[in-house]
Scaffold this motif. Structure first.
Motif, PDB file in Angstrom:
ATOM      1  N   PRO A 109      81.960 127.497  25.891  1.00  0.00           N
ATOM      2  CA  PRO A 109      81.281 128.644  25.928  1.00  0.00           C
ATOM      3  C   PRO A 109      81.310 129.357  24.591  1.00  0.00           C
ATOM      4  CG  PRO A 109      83.039 128.882  27.276  1.00  0.00           C
ATOM      5  CD  PRO A 109      82.794 127.481  26.914  1.00  0.00           C
ATOM      6  N   THR A 110      82.346 129.179  23.738  1.00  0.00           N
ATOM      7  CA  THR A 110      82.533 129.864  22.740  1.00  0.00           C
ATOM      8  C   THR A 110      81.915 129.352  21.334  1.00  0.00           C
ATOM      9  OG1 THR A 110      84.703 129.244  22.536  1.00  0.00           O
ATOM     10  CG2 THR A 110      84.641 131.148  23.457  1.00  0.00           C
ATOM     11  N   PHE A 111      81.232 128.358  21.791  1.00  0.00           N
ATOM     12  CA  PHE A 111      80.361 127.521  20.536  1.00  0.00           C
ATOM     13  C   PHE A 111      79.123 128.032  20.251  1.00  0.00           C
ATOM     14  CE2 PHE A 111      78.042 123.559  19.347  1.00  0.00           C
ATOM     15  CZ  PHE A 111      78.558 123.629  18.094  1.00  0.00           C
ATOM     16  N   HIS A 112      78.807 128.316  18.873  1.00  0.00           N
ATOM     17  CA  HIS A 112      77.487 129.011  18.492  1.00  0.00           C
ATOM     18  C   HIS A 112      77.023 127.685  17.590  1.00  0.00           C
ATOM     19  CE1 HIS A 112      78.255 132.596  20.825  1.00  0.00           C
ATOM     20  NE2 HIS A 112      79.415 132.606  20.273  1.00  0.00           N
ATOM     21  N   TYR A 113      75.863 127.552  17.323  1.00  0.00           N
ATOM     22  CA  TYR A 113      75.269 126.494  16.500  1.00  0.00           C
ATOM     23  C   TYR A 113      74.106 127.163  15.897  1.00  0.00           C
ATOM     24  CZ  TYR A 113      72.483 122.549  15.318  1.00  0.00           C
ATOM     25  OH  TYR A 113      71.398 121.660  14.791  1.00  0.00           O
ATOM     26  N   GLU A 114      74.009 126.914  14.642  1.00  0.00           N
ATOM     27  CA  GLU A 114      72.944 127.419  13.647  1.00  0.00           C
ATOM     28  C   GLU A 114      72.286 126.488  12.734  1.00  0.00           C
ATOM     29  OE1 GLU A 114      72.383 131.499  12.474  1.00  0.00           O
ATOM     30  OE2 GLU A 114      74.193 131.909  13.430  1.00  0.00           O
ATOM     31  N   PRO A 115      71.375 125.647  13.000  1.00  0.00           N
ATOM     32  CA  PRO A 115      70.741 124.852  11.900  1.00  0.00           C
ATOM     33  C   PRO A 115      69.949 125.736  10.788  1.00  0.00           C
ATOM     34  CG  PRO A 115      69.098 124.788  13.882  1.00  0.00           C
ATOM     35  CD  PRO A 115      70.404 125.810  14.248  1.00  0.00           C
ATOM     36  N   ILE A 116      70.096 125.199   9.518  1.00  0.00           N
ATOM     37  CA  ILE A 116      69.499 125.915   8.606  1.00  0.00           C
ATOM     38  C   ILE A 116      68.826 125.092   7.456  1.00  0.00           C
ATOM     39  CG2 ILE A 116      69.840 127.462   6.541  1.00  0.00           C
ATOM     40  CD1 ILE A 116      72.347 128.571   7.771  1.00  0.00           C
ATOM     41  N   ILE A 117      67.346 125.214   7.245  1.00  0.00           N
ATOM     42  CA  ILE A 117      66.578 124.156   6.600  1.00  0.00           C
ATOM     43  C   ILE A 117      66.520 124.818   5.076  1.00  0.00           C
ATOM     44  CG2 ILE A 117      64.701 122.681   6.700  1.00  0.00           C
ATOM     45  CD1 ILE A 117      66.589 122.155   9.285  1.00  0.00           C
ATOM     46  N   SER A 118      66.817 124.091   4.198  1.00  0.00           N
ATOM     47  CA  SER A 118      66.433 124.580   2.640  1.00  0.00           C
ATOM     48  C   SER A 118      64.975 124.323   2.378  1.00  0.00           C
ATOM     49  CB  SER A 118      67.391 123.828   1.710  1.00  0.00           C
ATOM     50  OG  SER A 118      67.205 122.466   2.025  1.00  0.00           O
ATOM     51  N   HIS A 119      64.243 123.329   2.884  1.00  0.00           N
ATOM     52  CA  HIS A 119      63.094 123.182   2.547  1.00  0.00           C
ATOM     53  C   HIS A 119      62.136 123.428   3.866  1.00  0.00           C
ATOM     54  CE1 HIS A 119      64.858 122.152  -1.348  1.00  0.00           C
ATOM     55  NE2 HIS A 119      63.731 122.405  -1.840  1.00  0.00           N
ATOM     56  N   ALA A 120      62.139 124.324   4.513  1.00  0.00           N
ATOM     57  CA  ALA A 120      61.349 124.355   5.717  1.00  0.00           C
ATOM     58  C   ALA A 120      59.958 124.465   5.754  1.00  0.00           C
ATOM     59  CB  ALA A 120      61.812 125.461   6.411  1.00  0.00           C
ATOM     60  N   SER A 121      59.330 123.715   6.664  1.00  0.00           N
ATOM     61  CA  SER A 121      57.975 123.577   6.867  1.00  0.00           C
ATOM     62  C   SER A 121      57.538 124.967   7.344  1.00  0.00           C
ATOM     63  CB  SER A 121      57.414 122.240   7.788  1.00  0.00           C
ATOM     64  OG  SER A 121      57.838 122.553   8.956  1.00  0.00           O
ATOM     65  N   ALA A 122      56.054 124.979   7.363  1.00  0.00           N
ATOM     66  CA  ALA A 122      55.593 126.306   8.250  1.00  0.00           C
ATOM     67  C   ALA A 122      55.990 126.296   9.503  1.00  0.00           C
ATOM     68  CB  ALA A 122      54.125 126.161   7.683  1.00  0.00           C
ATOM     69  N   ASP A 123      55.937 125.295  10.084  1.00  0.00           N
ATOM     70  CA  ASP A 123      56.235 125.225  11.632  1.00  0.00           C
ATOM     71  C   ASP A 123      57.683 125.530  12.103  1.00  0.00           C
ATOM     72  OD1 ASP A 123      53.589 124.435  11.929  1.00  0.00           O
ATOM     73  OD2 ASP A 123      54.058 122.355  11.851  1.00  0.00           O
ATOM     74  N   TRP A 124      58.640 125.590  11.090  1.00  0.00           N
ATOM     75  CA  TRP A 124      59.948 125.723  11.489  1.00  0.00           C
ATOM     76  C   TRP A 124      60.080 127.284  11.827  1.00  0.00           C
ATOM     77  CZ3 TRP A 124      64.218 123.550  12.948  1.00  0.00           C
ATOM     78  CH2 TRP A 124      65.631 124.573  12.925  1.00  0.00           C
ATOM     79  N   GLN A 125      60.734 127.590  12.984  1.00  0.00           N
ATOM     80  CA  GLN A 125      61.093 128.664  13.457  1.00  0.00           C
ATOM     81  C   GLN A 125      62.334 129.300  13.470  1.00  0.00           C
ATOM     82  OE1 GLN A 125      58.313 130.283  15.116  1.00  0.00           O
ATOM     83  NE2 GLN A 125      57.260 128.714  14.352  1.00  0.00           N
ATOM     84  N   GLY A 126      63.480 128.415  12.922  1.00  0.00           N
ATOM     85  CA  GLY A 126      64.699 129.125  12.856  1.00  0.00           C
ATOM     86  C   GLY A 126      64.884 129.295  11.223  1.00  0.00           C
ATOM     87  N   LYS A 127      66.121 129.410  10.954  1.00  0.00           N
ATOM     88  CA  LYS A 127      66.572 129.843   9.659  1.00  0.00           C
ATOM     89  C   LYS A 127      66.410 129.048   8.478  1.00  0.00           C
ATOM     90  CE  LYS A 127      70.236 133.082  11.541  1.00  0.00           C
ATOM     91  NZ  LYS A 127      71.536 133.513  11.380  1.00  0.00           N
TER      92      LYS A 127
END
Length: 343
Positions: A266-284
């Motif tokens: 429950p204390t685990f947090h996960y964040e994917p980060i895309i360096s060359h993201a497409s226009a459809d990417w909604q994250g960081k």
């Protein structure tokens, strides 16, 4: 009652020994063929000094000229005075060759499955059950694999913690013309024999005393999967924040597994980060260091683990050096496109 103890050395080699109840660590090592440096055996000279990086222990006597009060607070110890109270890991800042430790033996494994999960990543599953003993390693460490029908070896982090069945898994970056990459893409077959050497490496989960920040670049995720396997078995797991940086959305792997960790940690947090993201990417998007919280790092003591390409590691270190007020202990593993690296 015997405890399993890992002895890690500056040349990247790790040896596991069994330490009996009330047995001195030095005696246990010598009994099993590892001649740790020694001189006085009285806790005075400091020759057998090491550092406990995980586990509980007591020391019979340590002279103040051998280890200072600060040294003791940093969990430095003398093998000749140390008695183990739990499974543990110790680091010695010299080569294992000084201990006349036998070379690690080659272990024969069988290819069980290979998954080409993206254009840049494969997951290799190996069966080492024919090895007569459980293969021990620390979560985050790596093995060297010999590519079949060649004299070439490559190094990859275990993507899991040790298991009784000796079933092994590795995340492998697929290079345009790499020896291992070409083997996996073109001729790897279930049943192939692959020799490995393990365990190796000084990148592993230390004693968990503070919140953890994991930063993975590409297949550097592999080492953290093993660490998360270990953490999910703890009764009171710490706060864990994983940043996972890749080039494009298609490079993200093991997403279901990471989501499963969130259910049991429950204390685990996960964040994917895309360096060359497409226009459809909604994250960081962008680079990992651009999304780190400097204020948090300045006010909260934490352990920061970095595993990925050298450029990512250096960018994060440079970002941290801009404001040296941070309270992080930093552990890092760089990987290269060669058999020198660990991921």
């Amino acid at each position: 009652m015997a405890h399993s103890v890992a002895l890690n050395f500056a040349d990247g080699k790790t040896f596991f020994i069994s330490v009996n109840q009330d047995e001195l660590l030095l005696d246990a090592a010598i009994r099993q063929g590892i001649q740790l440096p020694l001189d006085c055996r009285e806790g005075v000279c400091g020759t057998c000094q090491g550092q406990c990086e995980r586990g509980r222990y007591e020391q019979d006597y340590v002279d103040e000229d051998a280890l200072s009060t600060r040294d003791l607070a940093e969990r430095k110890m003398l093998a000749c005075q140390t008695r183990i109270q739990s499974d543990a890991a110790f680091y010695f800042d010299h080569s294992s060759q000084f201990c006349h430790a036998a070379d690690q033996v080659n272990i024969s494994t069988t290819v069980r499955k290979v998954e080409l999960v993206s254009e840049t990543t494969a997951i290799l599953h190996l069966d080492a059950s024919q090895h007569t003993e459980q293969l021990h390693f620390l979560a985050g460490q790596y093995a060297r694999l010999q590519i079949p029908d060649t004299n070439e070896w490559r190094s990859y982090s275990f993507a899991h913690q040790p298991n009784a069945d000796n079933q092994l898994q590795f995340l492998i970056r697929l290079l345009p013309n790499g020896v291992m990459s070409n083997y996996l893409r073109e001729r790897c077959q279930v049943g192939d024999q692959i020799m490995i050497q393990a365990p190796l490496g000084s990148f592993y989960l230390r004693e968990v005393e503070r919140p953890l920040i994991f930063i993975a670049g590409g297949t550097g995720l592999s080492a953290f999967l093993g660490m998360l396997d270990q953490l999910q078995q703890q009764t009171n797991p710490p706060s864990v924040h994983l940043y996972y940086g890749v080039k494009s959305e298609t490079d993200l792997v093991e997403q279901q597994r990471l989501q499963a960790y969130q259910q049991v940690l429950p204390t685990f947090h996960y964040e994917p980060i895309i360096s060359h993201a497409s226009a459809d990417w909604q994250g960081k998007s962008g680079y990992v260091h651009e999304h780190l919280d400097r204020e948090f790092l300045n006010r909260q003591a934490c352990d920061l683990y970095l595993c990925g390409p050298p450029a990512m590691i250096e960018a994060i270190r440079d970002w941290l050096e801009v404001d040296p007020e941070h309270q992080c202990r930093i552990y890092s593993e760089k990987f290269l496109q060669s058999n020198i690296s660990a991921v």
